[in-house]
Write a protein that holds these residues in place. Structure first.
Motif, PDB file in Angstrom:
ATOM      1  N   ASP A 100      -3.753 -81.978-154.968  1.00  0.00           N
ATOM      2  CA  ASP A 100      -3.831 -83.323-155.557  1.00  0.00           C
ATOM      3  C   ASP A 100      -4.049 -84.411-154.503  1.00  0.00           C
ATOM      4  O   ASP A 100      -3.674 -85.557-154.697  1.00  0.00           O
ATOM      5  N   PRO A 102      -5.944 -87.275-152.395  1.00  0.00           N
ATOM      6  CA  PRO A 102      -6.834 -88.332-152.905  1.00  0.00           C
ATOM      7  C   PRO A 102      -8.321 -87.988-152.842  1.00  0.00           C
ATOM      8  O   PRO A 102      -9.081 -88.344-153.745  1.00  0.00           O
ATOM      9  N   ARG A 106      -9.126 -87.781-159.229  1.00  0.00           N
ATOM     10  CA  ARG A 106      -7.995 -87.792-160.164  1.00  0.00           C
ATOM     11  C   ARG A 106      -7.855 -86.505-160.976  1.00  0.00           C
ATOM     12  O   ARG A 106      -6.757 -86.057-161.245  1.00  0.00           O
ATOM     13  N   ARG A 107      -8.938 -85.899-161.363  1.00  0.00           N
ATOM     14  CA  ARG A 107      -8.902 -84.686-162.189  1.00  0.00           C
ATOM     15  C   ARG A 107      -9.875 -83.656-161.610  1.00  0.00           C
ATOM     16  O   ARG A 107     -10.912 -83.386-162.189  1.00  0.00           O
ATOM     17  N   ASP A 148      -6.034 -81.842-166.095  1.00  0.00           N
ATOM     18  CA  ASP A 148      -4.753 -82.292-165.548  1.00  0.00           C
ATOM     19  C   ASP A 148      -3.977 -81.186-164.844  1.00  0.00           C
ATOM     20  O   ASP A 148      -2.800 -81.363-164.520  1.00  0.00           O
ATOM     21  N   SER A 151      -2.324 -82.358-161.606  1.00  0.00           N
ATOM     22  CA  SER A 151      -1.334 -83.426-161.759  1.00  0.00           C
ATOM     23  C   SER A 151      -0.082 -82.943-162.501  1.00  0.00           C
ATOM     24  O   SER A 151       0.991 -83.505-162.320  1.00  0.00           O
TER      25      SER A 151
END
Length: 179
Positions: A100, A102, A106-107, A148, A151
């Protein structure tokens, strides 16, 4: 996804052609050798950092270029990099983590190809570590993590005391180079 004969050939080719490195990480102020060997390949600018280790990409080999296209086609996602890990035996492992960072976005879509001995691949829910799912990944298996997954979940390749042969894992990724 890849038959046993081809996956065995790929395993042998990669063990011979990859410039393997054993990184050092710092945990709680102490330096430790990472319990596996690794190499980072990618397009120019596809830099990647995790656990305090910065990776500059090495140019793609013909073997990895072919695999990248095949994996990209099946995952229906572009990839500009691959982390290649060699788990030499059951003592080599990768602790609980999520991909995860950067620079993955985000996904992220991460496609993971296993070559060599069968190892368990475990997922656990970040908010409830008792919620664990495990799947045995055999030589030639491909698992695609998207949406996801990174995350909400962590994953691991745990150590084992059972005597095992080697396993190579290739995790194809798309690094955001405009960060």
């Amino acid at each position: 996804w890849i038959d046993l004969e081809e996956s065995s050939h790929l395993y042998d080719a990669l063990t011979a052609e990859v410039p393997w490195r054993q990184e050092t990480i710092t945990l709680f102020g102490e330096n430790h050798l990472v319990p596996r060997l690794s190499a980072w390949y990618g397009d120019p600018g596809a830099r990647y950092s995790y656990s305090g280790i910065a990776h500059e990409p090495v140019s793609w080999t013909p073997t990895l270029t072919t695999l990248r296209q095949r994996v990209s086609d099946i995952a229906q996602a572009p990839f500009n990099s691959v982390l290649v890990n060699w788990y030499r035996d059951g003592h080599d492992a990768n602790g609980w983590h999520a991909d995860d960072e950067p620079e993955l976005g985000r996904r992220p879509v991460i496609a993971s190809l296993s070559l060599g001995v069968t190892r368990p691949f475990r997922f656990r829910l970040k908010v409830n570590h008792r919620m664990i799912h495990s799947v045995d990944l055999h030589s030639g298996d491909l698992i695609v993590m998207r949406g996801d997954c990174q995350s909400l979940w962590q994953h691991t390749i745990p150590r084992t005391k059972r005597p095992l042969g080697g396993r190579i894992n290739l995790t194809f990724r798309q690094i955001m180079t405009d960060l």
